[in-house]
Design a protein around this motif. Structure first.
Motif, PDB file in Angstrom:
ATOM      1  N   ARG A  26     -48.270  52.458  -6.743  1.00  0.00           N
ATOM      2  CA  ARG A  26     -48.318  51.141  -7.372  1.00  0.00           C
ATOM      3  C   ARG A  26     -47.352  50.149  -6.747  1.00  0.00           C
ATOM      4  O   ARG A  26     -46.937  49.199  -7.377  1.00  0.00           O
ATOM      5  N   GLY A  27     -46.979  50.377  -5.490  1.00  0.00           N
ATOM      6  CA  GLY A  27     -46.036  49.490  -4.834  1.00  0.00           C
ATOM      7  C   GLY A  27     -46.632  48.700  -3.685  1.00  0.00           C
ATOM      8  O   GLY A  27     -45.902  48.028  -2.963  1.00  0.00           O
ATOM      9  N   ALA A  28     -47.934  48.754  -3.492  1.00  0.00           N
ATOM     10  CA  ALA A  28     -48.563  48.033  -2.387  1.00  0.00           C
ATOM     11  C   ALA A  28     -48.658  46.544  -2.721  1.00  0.00           C
ATOM     12  O   ALA A  28     -48.900  46.165  -3.867  1.00  0.00           O
ATOM     13  N   PRO A  29     -48.484  45.691  -1.727  1.00  0.00           N
ATOM     14  CA  PRO A  29     -48.596  44.254  -1.975  1.00  0.00           C
ATOM     15  C   PRO A  29     -50.055  43.853  -2.201  1.00  0.00           C
ATOM     16  O   PRO A  29     -50.973  44.598  -1.850  1.00  0.00           O
ATOM     17  N   PRO A  30     -50.292  42.671  -2.768  1.00  0.00           N
ATOM     18  CA  PRO A  30     -51.672  42.221  -2.946  1.00  0.00           C
ATOM     19  C   PRO A  30     -52.362  42.042  -1.595  1.00  0.00           C
ATOM     20  O   PRO A  30     -51.720  41.793  -0.583  1.00  0.00           O
ATOM     21  N   GLY A  31     -53.672  42.171  -1.609  1.00  0.00           N
ATOM     22  CA  GLY A  31     -54.431  42.040  -0.381  1.00  0.00           C
ATOM     23  C   GLY A  31     -54.869  43.362   0.206  1.00  0.00           C
ATOM     24  O   GLY A  31     -55.611  43.391   1.180  1.00  0.00           O
ATOM     25  N   TYR A  32     -54.401  44.463  -0.359  1.00  0.00           N
ATOM     26  CA  TYR A  32     -54.806  45.801   0.063  1.00  0.00           C
ATOM     27  C   TYR A  32     -55.547  46.476  -1.085  1.00  0.00           C
ATOM     28  O   TYR A  32     -55.246  46.251  -2.249  1.00  0.00           O
ATOM     29  N   ALA A  33     -56.512  47.329  -0.738  1.00  0.00           N
ATOM     30  CA  ALA A  33     -57.257  48.064  -1.762  1.00  0.00           C
ATOM     31  C   ALA A  33     -57.742  49.382  -1.183  1.00  0.00           C
ATOM     32  O   ALA A  33     -57.983  49.502   0.017  1.00  0.00           O
ATOM     33  N   THR A  34     -57.902  50.364  -2.060  1.00  0.00           N
ATOM     34  CA  THR A  34     -58.470  51.649  -1.656  1.00  0.00           C
ATOM     35  C   THR A  34     -59.985  51.514  -1.576  1.00  0.00           C
ATOM     36  O   THR A  34     -60.566  50.519  -2.001  1.00  0.00           O
TER      37      THR A  34
END
Length: 122
Positions: free
Chosen positions: A24-32
């Motif tokens: 839950r620490g990824a910045p916005p703009g990334y997705a699985t």
């Protein structure tokens, strides 16, 4: 920052080769892939942009992230593809012995429907 989070925090990619974040620490703009699919998108051939690492059952777990701005819309199946899938699923439910279409898939271990395998045809 907790030690576990610090161990998986590598936004430059110097330690793990690609940018790495904690759960839950990824910045916005990334997705699985699953998040892209829920949004009606697909990776579209782009390489893995980042990863999330966390400690889980059996060791360190990983989830790969893709850039949302490079994602493409999901492709829809053509009518011919849908017909082919429907025919394949019907073939899985058709007993080769009695030629009846059953409401369940014929077990491969038996090779025929349960009624034929038990000796009586319904």
């Amino acid at each position: 920052m907790a030690r576990v989070r610090a161990a998986y925090h590598d936004p430059d990619g110097t330690r793990y080769g690609i940018p790495t974040y904690w759960w839950r620490g990824a910045p916005p703009g990334y997705a699985t892939r699953r998040q892209l699919r829920a949004a009606g998108l697909r990776p579209g051939g782009q390489p893995i942009a980042a990863q999330i690492l966390w400690r889980g059952v059996g060791g360190t777990r990983a989830a790969y992230l893709y850039r949302v701005d490079l994602a493409r819309p999901k492709r829809t199946a053509t009518p011919a593809q849908l017909r082919a899938v429907r025919a394949a699923l019907t073939a899985r439910r058709t007993c080769p012995t009695c030629r009846q279409v059953r409401p369940y898939c014929i077990p491969r271990s038996l090779g025929e429907c349960i009624d034929c395998h038990e000796g009586g045809t319904a």
